[in-house]
Each structure stands twice: as C-alpha cells, then as structure tokens.
Design an enzyme around this catalytic site. Structure first.
Site, mmCIF file in Angstrom:
data_model
loop_
_atom_site.group_PDB
_atom_site.id
_atom_site.type_symbol
_atom_site.label_atom_id
_atom_site.label_comp_id
_atom_site.label_asym_id
_atom_site.label_seq_id
_atom_site.Cartn_x
_atom_site.Cartn_y
_atom_site.Cartn_z
ATOM 1 N N TYR A 168 0.990 -1.091 0.101
ATOM 2 C CA TYR A 168 0.121 0.099 0.015
ATOM 3 C C TYR A 168 0.841 1.485 0.123
ATOM 4 O O TYR A 168 0.659 2.173 -0.710
ATOM 5 C CB TYR A 168 -0.746 -0.228 1.342
ATOM 6 C CG TYR A 168 -1.810 1.002 1.311
ATOM 7 C CD1 TYR A 168 -3.101 1.143 0.706
ATOM 8 C CD2 TYR A 168 -1.718 1.781 2.492
ATOM 9 C CE1 TYR A 168 -3.968 2.091 0.905
ATOM 10 C CE2 TYR A 168 -2.641 2.829 2.696
ATOM 11 C CZ TYR A 168 -3.900 2.961 2.043
ATOM 12 O OH TYR A 168 -4.927 3.903 2.075
ATOM 13 N N LYS A 172 0.889 4.205 -2.858
ATOM 14 C CA LYS A 172 0.459 5.377 -2.551
ATOM 15 C C LYS A 172 1.751 6.315 -2.781
ATOM 16 O O LYS A 172 1.588 7.567 -3.015
ATOM 17 C CB LYS A 172 -0.009 5.536 -0.953
ATOM 18 C CG LYS A 172 -1.483 4.727 -0.835
ATOM 19 C CD LYS A 172 -2.322 5.487 -1.664
ATOM 20 C CE LYS A 172 -3.842 5.083 -1.140
ATOM 21 N NZ LYS A 172 -4.850 5.718 -2.053
HETATM 22 N N1 NAD Z 1 -10.119 5.938 5.360
HETATM 23 C C1 NAD Z 1 -9.138 6.291 5.623
HETATM 24 O O1 NAD Z 1 -8.584 6.742 6.797
HETATM 25 C C2 NAD Z 1 -7.729 6.418 4.575
HETATM 26 C C3 NAD Z 1 -6.682 6.857 4.977
HETATM 27 C C4 NAD Z 1 -5.650 6.990 3.816
HETATM 28 C C5 NAD Z 1 -6.290 6.751 2.526
HETATM 29 N N2 NAD Z 1 -7.554 6.359 2.195
HETATM 30 C C6 NAD Z 1 -7.638 5.914 0.901
HETATM 31 O O2 NAD Z 1 -9.100 6.711 0.620
HETATM 32 C C7 NAD Z 1 -9.541 6.034 -0.410
HETATM 33 C C8 NAD Z 1 -10.948 5.657 -0.086
HETATM 34 O O3 NAD Z 1 -10.906 4.820 0.964
HETATM 35 P P1 NAD Z 1 -12.138 4.484 2.099
HETATM 36 O O4 NAD Z 1 -11.536 4.847 3.249
HETATM 37 O O5 NAD Z 1 -13.042 5.295 1.717
HETATM 38 O O6 NAD Z 1 -12.278 3.037 1.765
HETATM 39 P P2 NAD Z 1 -13.406 2.064 1.016
HETATM 40 O O7 NAD Z 1 -13.138 0.760 1.182
HETATM 41 O O8 NAD Z 1 -14.874 2.443 1.761
HETATM 42 O O9 NAD Z 1 -13.765 2.763 -0.290
HETATM 43 C C9 NAD Z 1 -12.747 2.222 -1.516
HETATM 44 C C10 NAD Z 1 -13.862 1.955 -2.599
HETATM 45 O O10 NAD Z 1 -13.212 1.728 -3.911
HETATM 46 C C11 NAD Z 1 -13.736 0.858 -4.279
HETATM 47 N N3 NAD Z 1 -12.901 -0.152 -5.207
HETATM 48 C C12 NAD Z 1 -12.034 -0.862 -4.869
HETATM 49 N N4 NAD Z 1 -11.414 -1.470 -5.964
HETATM 50 C C13 NAD Z 1 -12.028 -0.705 -7.117
HETATM 51 C C14 NAD Z 1 -11.630 -0.915 -8.459
HETATM 52 N N5 NAD Z 1 -10.854 -1.930 -8.861
HETATM 53 N N6 NAD Z 1 -12.315 -0.203 -9.197
HETATM 54 C C15 NAD Z 1 -13.381 0.677 -8.903
HETATM 55 N N7 NAD Z 1 -13.779 0.678 -7.406
HETATM 56 C C16 NAD Z 1 -12.865 0.062 -6.753
HETATM 57 C C17 NAD Z 1 -14.376 -0.344 -3.483
HETATM 58 O O11 NAD Z 1 -15.586 -0.981 -3.729
HETATM 59 C C18 NAD Z 1 -14.715 0.754 -2.252
HETATM 60 O O12 NAD Z 1 -16.183 1.194 -2.320
HETATM 61 C C19 NAD Z 1 -8.526 5.075 -0.779
HETATM 62 O O13 NAD Z 1 -7.749 5.245 -1.832
HETATM 63 C C20 NAD Z 1 -7.778 4.711 0.405
HETATM 64 O O14 NAD Z 1 -6.635 4.141 0.255
HETATM 65 C C21 NAD Z 1 -8.267 6.288 3.370
#
Ligand code: NAD
Length: 302
Positions: A168, A172
């Site tokens: 990851y 990233k």
């Molecule tokens: N939540 C946090 O604290 C956090 C921290 C750092 C980074 N992020 C990043 O934020 C983004 C959103 O994360 P989140 O926390 O809302 O998680 P989440 O799992 O709720 O959202 C991610 C979404 O991406 C979709 N997805 C996965 N693979 C896919 C693909 N190949 N094509 C299309 N859609 C796809 C999933 O179905 C899911 O709905 C991600 O990139 C994550 O790495 C989140």
C-alpha cells in the site's frame, strides 16, 4: 471566502464512490451542482470478491433523492479498458468531464515477510495503475477543454511508512510521484492536479480506529477540501494535504540546505558531518526536479 463554491455545468468522476470517502465526495459535489459519475465495481475491502453493482447504484439513488444528478458506473479502475469505460460513461451521459477524484482502493495488509507477491501486485494495480489509468483516460478530454481538476488519494502510509503496508505504501508513494509530474505537465493547460492524504472512518479503518475516533473522523471533513481543490476557484497544483477529523495541513517535500565539499570525501568525513547534512533548521522546498537541479548547480558554483 463568502461566495458559495458551485459546480454548475461541471461533470465529476469519483472512483470507488460506492462507500466511505468516495461516496461522501460524490454527495458533496452533487449537492453543489455537479453531475457525478459514481464509479464502484463493488467488492470487499481486499478486492477479492467483486462485481456487486449495488454499491454505486445506492449512492446514485441517494444523490437523486436529494435532487442531484448522477449516473452509476461499475467498471474497474485497474485496467486501461475499465478506465476508458468510466470516462465513456461521463462523456456519453453528460458530454464532458471537468473533475476527476481518484479514490478507489483496496487493502491487503501483511508484514513484508508474509506479503504474497500477488497481494503486492494487486494493491499496486488498483491504487497506482488505477489512478494512472483513469487519469490517462480523462487527459485528452481535459486537454481539449483547457480545463481540469484532478485530486489523487495518497495516504500517511505512503508518505511516512506504516507496519504491514509495504504494498500500500509503495502504491501510495507512487501516486505522489505520478501526481507531482502530472501537475507539472497539466498546469499550462489549466489541468490542476493535487493530492490528499485522508484520515476517515470507513470500512478500511473500522478495525484500526477506536469507536471514539471512528465517530470523529467523518469522511465529510475530507470531502470539504476535495470540493475546494475540485473547484475552478482553486489555483493550487502539485500540493499534498493531510487531513481528517477536522485537521488540515499541507505536506511539504523538503531538503536540508546540505553541505558542499570541493573533492570526493571519505566515508569517515561524511560520517563526521552527517548531522550537518541532515539539519533541516533551514531547508529547500523545490517545486520541481529541475528547480532543485538549478539550486544544486548554484551551490556548487556551476
Ligand atoms: N479511510 C482512511 O482513513 C484512509 C486513509 C488513507 C487513505 N485512504 C484512501 O482513501 C480512499 C478511499 O478509502 P475508504 O477509506 O473510503 O475505503 P472504502 O473501502 O470505503 O472505499 C474504497 C472503494 O473503492 C472501491 N474499489 C476498490 N477497487 C476498485 C476498483 N478496482 N475499481 C473501482 N472501484 C474500486 C471499493 O468497492 C470501495 O467502495 C482509498 O484510496 C484509500 O486508500 C483512506
């Protein structure tokens, strides 16, 4: 700023918008008048089982119930064809694309000793290649329009490192490098690229945040800055913001002023001066690699 930011006549694509942060970004952009492509292929958080259209469809229904305009898209970001399909949904349905929020993601955590090569590759494919694929697919449309706003999603793990997340973190950090160069190439065409490193309650963080943190880190805190970066009033590009739960900060890539020597030093001489080399009490923040090179040349008297 007193003027309310509007996305009237703008079309936005949000990838991975079936839940978590993406859903929140899509809802806010739609609430401010954008026509939104809600992309999500469905699936679990590891990206192992997929193909449920219901996640994106439910968000589209939510937006429509609130009086907004949205269309669901179920392609995967992790192939060139899928990404082209997402952008085709925007063009075929709404005729243009102004904003892209690359947000889709999965997690396959394991210590490096236990990381299966396939789990490393899958995470790189969805996050890094997914971001590249959809950016590539919107690029000709944004270039032709002379307008675009792209927000890419990195993570504290990518910026600083985190146990169990070599896959990851690599993906990233790759997004940061990709975005910085895309920002350089896009700016002359008024395609502005920025990066967010969010912290938010979602299914990705439900097992690492306490109940108290989970309540505090509402995704809407993150979406508010995304909406600013996605709007035409924003003139920033190549910036990275860390944010979540009410905290907003700019992340800077800096170098110490460093030292200059006249001839090739011995390792021992460098060991003796390592504190001086590392001292960031004064520093450089190069906007681009060529700016850095010019600074280095200047220091070397070249
Ligand atoms: N939540 C946090 O604290 C956090 C921290 C750092 C980074 N992020 C990043 O934020 C983004 C959103 O994360 P989140 O926390 O809302 O998680 P989440 O799992 O709720 O959202 C991610 C979404 O991406 C979709 N997805 C996965 N693979 C896919 C693909 N190949 N094509 C299309 N859609 C796809 C999933 O179905 C899911 O709905 C991600 O990139 C994550 O790495 C989140």
């Amino acid at each position: 700023m007193s003027e309310k930011l509007s996305f009237q006549d703008r079309v936005a694509i949000v990838t991975g918008a079936g839940g978590g942060l993406g859903r929140s970004h899509a809802l806010l952009l739609a609430q401010r008048g954008a026509k939104v492509v809600v992309n999500d292929l469905g699936g679990d958080r590891a990206g192992r089982s997929g193909g449920s259209a219901s996640m994106a469809d439910a968000v589209v229904e939510e937006i429509r119930n609130l009086g907004g305009t949205a269309v669901a898209d179920h392609h995967s970001v992790d192939t060139v064809e899928g990404a082209e399909g997402i952008v085709a949904t925007a063009i075929d349905t709404f005729g243009r694309v102004d904003v892209l929020v690359n947000n889709a993601g999965i997690l396959r955590d394991a210590s490096f000793a236990k990381m299966a090569p396939e789990d490393f590759r899958s995470v790189l494919r969805v996050h890094l290649e997914g971001t590249v694929n959809v950016s590539r697919a919107v690029w000709p449309h944004m270039r032709a329009a002379g307008y675009g706003r792209i927000i890419n999603t990195t993570s504290g793990a990518g910026l600083y490192g985190n146990f169990g997340q070599t896959n990851y973190s690599a993906a990233k950090a790759g997004i940061v490098g990709f975005s910085r160069t895309l920002a350089v190439e896009g700016a002359p065409k008024n395609i502005l690229v920025n990066v967010i490193a969010p912290l938010a309650a979602s299914r990705l963080t439900e097992d690492v945040m306490s109940e108290e943190l989970f309540k505090k880190f509402e995704p809407e805190y993150v979406s508010a800055l995304v909406a600013f970066l996605a709007n035409e009033v924003c003139t920033l590009h190549g910036q990275i913001f860390e944010l979540g739960g009410g905290y907003y900060a700019r992340v800077a890539l800096i170098e110490s002023e460093g030292i200059v020597v006249d001839s090739i030093p011995s390792p021992e001489e460098l060991a003796d001066r390592i504190d001086e080399i590392s001292d960031i009490s004064t520093f450089l923040e190069p906007a681009r690699a060529d700016v850095l090179l010019a600074k280095v040349n200047q220091k070397l008297g070249l």
